[in-house]
Design an enzyme around this catalytic site. Structure first.
Site, mmCIF file in Angstrom:
data_model
loop_
_atom_site.group_PDB
_atom_site.id
_atom_site.type_symbol
_atom_site.label_atom_id
_atom_site.label_comp_id
_atom_site.label_asym_id
_atom_site.label_seq_id
_atom_site.Cartn_x
_atom_site.Cartn_y
_atom_site.Cartn_z
ATOM 1 N N GLU A 52 -12.813 0.556 4.688
ATOM 2 C CA GLU A 52 -11.817 1.635 4.745
ATOM 3 C C GLU A 52 -11.579 2.361 3.419
ATOM 4 O O GLU A 52 -10.450 2.513 2.972
ATOM 5 C CB GLU A 52 -10.482 1.084 5.290
ATOM 6 C CG GLU A 52 -10.627 0.431 6.655
ATOM 7 C CD GLU A 52 -9.329 -0.123 7.216
ATOM 8 O OE1 GLU A 52 -8.304 -0.129 6.511
ATOM 9 O OE2 GLU A 52 -9.332 -0.566 8.374
ATOM 10 N N GLU A 80 -15.183 -3.799 15.500
ATOM 11 C CA GLU A 80 -13.814 -4.251 15.797
ATOM 12 C C GLU A 80 -13.346 -3.634 17.113
ATOM 13 O O GLU A 80 -12.227 -3.146 17.227
ATOM 14 C CB GLU A 80 -12.862 -3.855 14.649
ATOM 15 C CG GLU A 80 -13.320 -4.371 13.303
ATOM 16 C CD GLU A 80 -12.323 -4.110 12.167
ATOM 17 O OE1 GLU A 80 -11.171 -3.743 12.449
ATOM 18 O OE2 GLU A 80 -12.724 -4.279 10.999
HETATM 19 C C1 XIL Z 1 -5.966 -6.831 11.379
HETATM 20 C C2 XIL Z 1 -5.772 -8.201 12.018
HETATM 21 O O1 XIL Z 1 -6.252 -8.169 13.326
HETATM 22 C C3 XIL Z 1 -4.305 -8.584 11.994
HETATM 23 O O2 XIL Z 1 -4.138 -9.936 12.429
HETATM 24 C C4 XIL Z 1 -3.733 -8.424 10.576
HETATM 25 O O3 XIL Z 1 -2.344 -8.646 10.627
HETATM 26 C C5 XIL Z 1 -4.001 -7.038 10.027
HETATM 27 O O4 XIL Z 1 -5.395 -6.783 10.087
HETATM 28 N N1 XIL Z 1 -9.089 -2.892 10.466
HETATM 29 C C6 XIL Z 1 -9.646 -4.020 9.893
HETATM 30 C C7 XIL Z 1 -9.131 -5.362 10.278
HETATM 31 O O5 XIL Z 1 -10.633 -3.910 9.157
HETATM 32 O O6 XIL Z 1 -9.232 -6.286 9.227
HETATM 33 C C8 XIL Z 1 -7.713 -5.291 10.775
HETATM 34 O O7 XIL Z 1 -7.348 -6.580 11.253
HETATM 35 C C9 XIL Z 1 -7.582 -4.235 11.853
HETATM 36 C C10 XIL Z 1 -7.932 -2.867 11.335
#
Ligand code: XIL
Length: 352
Positions: free
Chosen positions: A139, A244
């Site tokens: 990101e 994701e």
């Molecule tokens: C999220 C997790 O799922 C949560 O448990 C945590 O509280 C915050 O992060 N993008 C990403 C992930 O790259 O690491 C994130 O994961 C969601 C958005």
């Protein structure tokens, strides 16, 4: 063994269905990594051949103090992956979120550079040959494709991304190295990601792939932009992954991002499905997943992995993001770990 009519074949698992196409992954939470979630302990090895730690390899967990590292859970994950033949997609080395407090307090280029070097060298070095891949940088971009004003950008300048990959390449020569971000299927942000990847390549530094996070909504899937992204990222000569994946069924009052810093106040109006998902929504979700996987199958030569952000609906971060305390249904398995219509819709696209 379950009884089956003579003319019915059993439904294959996700990993079997797509075995000739791409890896199928899931994010794992701490309970699941520790095998304290007994339903997941059965389902995960049955359905998946890749796993991403949802939180435990992020800097705030694995590197809580300057000279303090906490490898216990990550070591457990590596052992779990080995036992269950899962490729481990480590996540993530350099990210502005979930940083340890000591790193957030750093206020000059020298100390940030030292953090970047120590963190990548120590963490990526330890797991080289043990994990399959790293999301080296997560990101780094704004929605308009410009660089996000993180502390890394602020103190190290634009080149911190190239620098991070250079350090990772040195520390982890046997590990695939990826750039990961959300909304990079959208034209402006995609252009920024392509420029960033080209910059890494032009510096002669290794980057093996790009992860499109895939936090989308069942009711407005950006299929055309996803297709263009696969084509354009693949043209850079790197792997394309969906890292994701989850499809929210809920409306979001605020802007559409996956920025974990974003929060919106709760009200009952934006949490309509506490008693279960209506059939019409279930069907819409299944249809969206089907369209998406049809597209993935069309481009299976370019796509190396599709990872869901969680095993079942109950554990999904979307129950608490961007609004806390909602009931969301974004994955293929329900709260009882039963396959949903979306699961069967996905399997169908494999032709298995
Ligand atoms: C999220 C997790 O799922 C949560 O448990 C945590 O509280 C915050 O992060 N993008 C990403 C992930 O790259 O690491 C994130 O994961 C969601 C958005």
């Amino acid at each position: 063994m379950a009884w089956m009519a003579a003319n019915m074949s059993p439904t294959p698992s996700l990993k079997e269905a797509f075995k000739n196409d791409f890896a199928i992954g899931t994010a794992l939470n701490t309970q699941q990594i520790l095998e304290k979630d007994s339903a997941a302990a059965i389902l995960v090895p049955q359905q998946f051949n890749a796993a991403t730690p949802e939180n435990i390899m992020k800097a705030e967990v694995i590197h809580p103090g300057w000279d303090q590292y906490n490898f216990e859970l990550a070591d457990k994950l590596v052992a779990y992956g080995k036992k269950n033949q899962l490729q481990i997609n480590a996540h993530t080395l350099i990210w502005h979120s979930q940083l340890p407090a000591f790193a957030r307090r750093l206020k000059n280029a020298d100390s940030l550079r030292m953090y970047l070097t120590n963190h990548i060298t120590t963490v990526a070095g330890r797991y080289d040959g043990k994990v399959y891949s790293w999301d080296v940088v997560n990101e780094a971009l704004n929605e308009d494709g410009s660089m996000r004003k993180s502390i890394f950008l602020q103190y190290l300048g634009n080149d911190f991304v190239v620098e991070a990959f250079r350090l990772a390449q040195k520390a982890a020569p046997h590990t695939k190295l990826y750039y990961n971000d959300y909304n990079i299927e959208q034209p402006q942000k995609r252009a920024g990601a392509i420029a960033l990847i080209k910059k890494i390549q032009a510096a002669g530094v290794r980057i093996d792939g790009v992860g499109i996070q895939g936090h989308w909504r069942s009711y407005d899937l950006p299929l055309e932009n996803i297709e263009k992204s696969i084509q354009e990222f693949a043209a850079l000569g790197i792997e394309v992954m969906f890292t994701e994946l989850d499809l929210s069924v809920l409306q979001n009052p605020g802007p559409v991002t996956a920025d974990v810093g974003q929060t919106t106040a709760y009200n009952d109006r934006i949490n309509p499905y506490t008693g279960g998902l209506p059939d019409s929504m279930q069907t819409q979700l299944a249809g969206a997943y089907e369209n998406l996987f049809r597209l993935f199958m069309k481009y299976k030569e370019s796509i190396s992995r599709v990872t869901f952000w969680g095993v079942n609906d109950g554990q999904s971060w979307l129950n608490n993001f961007p609004v806390r305390g909602r009931t969301n249904y974004p994955l293929l398995f329900d709260r009882q770990y039963q396959p949903k219509p979306a699961f069967y819709a996905v399997i169908k696209t494999s032709g298995q």
